[in-house]
Motif scaffolding. Structure first.
Motif, mmCIF file in Angstrom:
data_model
loop_
_atom_site.group_PDB
_atom_site.id
_atom_site.type_symbol
_atom_site.label_atom_id
_atom_site.label_comp_id
_atom_site.label_asym_id
_atom_site.label_seq_id
_atom_site.Cartn_x
_atom_site.Cartn_y
_atom_site.Cartn_z
ATOM 1 N N LEU A 192 0.815 -1.215 0.000
ATOM 2 C CA LEU A 192 0.000 0.000 0.000
ATOM 3 C C LEU A 192 0.849 1.266 0.000
ATOM 4 C CD1 LEU A 192 -2.713 -1.015 2.632
ATOM 5 C CD2 LEU A 192 -2.860 -1.163 0.135
ATOM 6 N N ASP A 193 2.005 1.214 0.665
ATOM 7 C CA ASP A 193 2.845 2.409 0.774
ATOM 8 C C ASP A 193 4.240 1.986 1.212
ATOM 9 O OD1 ASP A 193 3.745 5.047 0.946
ATOM 10 O OD2 ASP A 193 2.034 5.719 2.125
ATOM 11 N N GLN A 194 5.209 2.841 0.908
ATOM 12 C CA GLN A 194 6.575 2.608 1.355
ATOM 13 C C GLN A 194 7.249 3.961 1.515
ATOM 14 O OE1 GLN A 194 9.599 0.437 -1.159
ATOM 15 N NE2 GLN A 194 9.157 -1.146 0.375
ATOM 16 N N ARG A 195 7.893 4.163 2.653
ATOM 17 C CA ARG A 195 8.571 5.426 2.954
ATOM 18 C C ARG A 195 9.937 5.149 3.554
ATOM 19 N NH1 ARG A 195 4.284 9.654 3.327
ATOM 20 N NH2 ARG A 195 2.636 8.648 2.120
ATOM 21 N N LYS A 196 10.888 6.016 3.245
ATOM 22 C CA LYS A 196 12.258 5.882 3.756
ATOM 23 C C LYS A 196 12.505 6.979 4.784
ATOM 24 C CE LYS A 196 16.623 4.303 2.869
ATOM 25 N NZ LYS A 196 17.013 3.044 3.411
ATOM 26 N N TYR A 197 13.026 6.590 5.948
ATOM 27 C CA TYR A 197 13.386 7.511 7.014
ATOM 28 C C TYR A 197 14.805 7.156 7.452
ATOM 29 C CZ TYR A 197 8.296 7.895 7.147
ATOM 30 O OH TYR A 197 6.968 8.055 6.812
ATOM 31 N N GLY A 198 15.800 7.848 6.927
ATOM 32 C CA GLY A 198 17.188 7.514 7.241
ATOM 33 C C GLY A 198 17.504 6.107 6.752
ATOM 34 N N ASP A 199 17.949 5.229 7.662
ATOM 35 C CA ASP A 199 18.256 3.852 7.261
ATOM 36 C C ASP A 199 17.067 2.909 7.438
ATOM 37 O OD1 ASP A 199 18.240 3.706 10.038
ATOM 38 O OD2 ASP A 199 20.008 2.424 10.162
ATOM 39 N N THR A 200 15.898 3.473 7.771
ATOM 40 C CA THR A 200 14.698 2.664 7.976
ATOM 41 C C THR A 200 13.743 2.808 6.816
ATOM 42 O OG1 THR A 200 14.876 2.895 10.380
ATOM 43 C CG2 THR A 200 12.716 2.278 9.511
ATOM 44 N N LEU A 201 13.331 1.697 6.262
ATOM 45 C CA LEU A 201 12.332 1.657 5.194
ATOM 46 C C LEU A 201 11.051 1.090 5.797
ATOM 47 C CD1 LEU A 201 11.853 2.086 2.119
ATOM 48 C CD2 LEU A 201 12.433 -0.335 1.845
ATOM 49 N N VAL A 202 9.979 1.872 5.765
ATOM 50 C CA VAL A 202 8.687 1.444 6.309
ATOM 51 C C VAL A 202 7.787 1.066 5.148
ATOM 52 C CG1 VAL A 202 6.641 2.157 7.609
ATOM 53 C CG2 VAL A 202 8.913 2.924 8.348
ATOM 54 N N THR A 203 7.296 -0.183 5.189
ATOM 55 C CA THR A 203 6.409 -0.693 4.153
ATOM 56 C C THR A 203 5.080 -1.044 4.795
ATOM 57 O OG1 THR A 203 8.306 -1.595 2.959
ATOM 58 C CG2 THR A 203 6.132 -2.477 2.377
ATOM 59 N N ILE A 204 3.989 -0.594 4.184
ATOM 60 C CA ILE A 204 2.660 -0.951 4.658
ATOM 61 C C ILE A 204 2.043 -1.919 3.654
ATOM 62 C CG2 ILE A 204 0.352 -0.130 5.278
ATOM 63 C CD1 ILE A 204 1.644 2.496 6.146
ATOM 64 N N LEU A 205 1.578 -3.043 4.168
ATOM 65 C CA LEU A 205 0.977 -4.095 3.348
ATOM 66 C C LEU A 205 -0.432 -4.391 3.836
ATOM 67 C CD1 LEU A 205 3.921 -6.643 3.634
ATOM 68 C CD2 LEU A 205 3.492 -5.159 1.681
ATOM 69 N N LYS A 206 -1.239 -4.900 2.934
ATOM 70 C CA LYS A 206 -2.568 -5.417 3.319
ATOM 71 C C LYS A 206 -2.534 -6.921 3.134
ATOM 72 C CE LYS A 206 -6.176 -4.708 0.699
ATOM 73 N NZ LYS A 206 -7.328 -4.099 0.026
#
Length: 185
Positions: free
Chosen positions: A168-182
């Motif tokens: 659904l979404d993916q965002r990068k924050y420094g060395d952290t990649l946040v992925t949202i899945l359904k």
């Protein structure tokens, strides 16, 4: 480290410092946690935390699950098997006065066994980076998930979700990649 929003906003949790590499403790920074929750609440998902049953996998300090409780989740279950993390987790649950809404399962997230309760609506997955443990854990946890559950996955590289999960979404924050899945329905 503190609770960013909701009913427990401003509550300081047990200090971990920069983390504990030996115990694989790498707490999600306040900035990344705030971004995750802003995205969940304002990202067009409705309010997925309202009255949700939340699973915090590789829970560590429990900050993600506790933040979800502060923002309206009904209960949180923490999956963790590290001794140092379990001590911090118990302390943080007590600090938040949330013992009656929390359960700790001391299990290997990649081999969690049978879910002892109802299915989960929201899952926070924050495995040790670069070890493919998130992929193993999410595959093993599929039977634990409610249809179309949201999975919020922190990793250093783009994760490879199991078949049927919809990104659904993916965002990068420094060395952290946040992925949202359904999850599949």
């Amino acid at each position: 480290m503190r609770i960013i929003g909701g009913t427990a906003r401003g509550l300081h949790l047990a200090a971990v410092g920069e983390g504990d590499a030996k115990a694989h403790l790498r707490p999600t920074s306040d900035r990344v946690r705030e971004s995750i929750f802003n995205l969940l609440i304002n990202g067009g998902y409705g309010n997925p935390l309202r009255d949700a049953r939340v699973l915090d996998v590789f829970a560590g300090t429990g900050a993600l699950g506790l933040e979800a409780l502060s923002r309206g989740a009904a209960e949180a279950v923490f999956l963790e098997n590290g001794a140092a993390a379990l001590a911090l987790l118990k302390r943080n649950i007590a600090l938040m006065r949330a013992v009656d809404r929390c359960e700790i399962l001391r299990r290997d997230a990649t081999k969690p066994g049978i879910n002892p309760g109802a299915a989960f609506d929201v899952v926070f997955l924050d495995p040790p980076y670069g070890k493919a443990m998130g992929e193993q854990a999410l595959t093993a946890l599929i039977p634990w998930l409610a249809p179309e559950a949201l999975v919020i996955w922190e990793e250093s590289l783009p994760p490879i979700p199991p078949s049927g999960f919809v990104p659904l979404d993916q965002r990068k924050y420094g060395d952290t990649l946040v992925t949202i899945l359904k999850a599949p329905s």
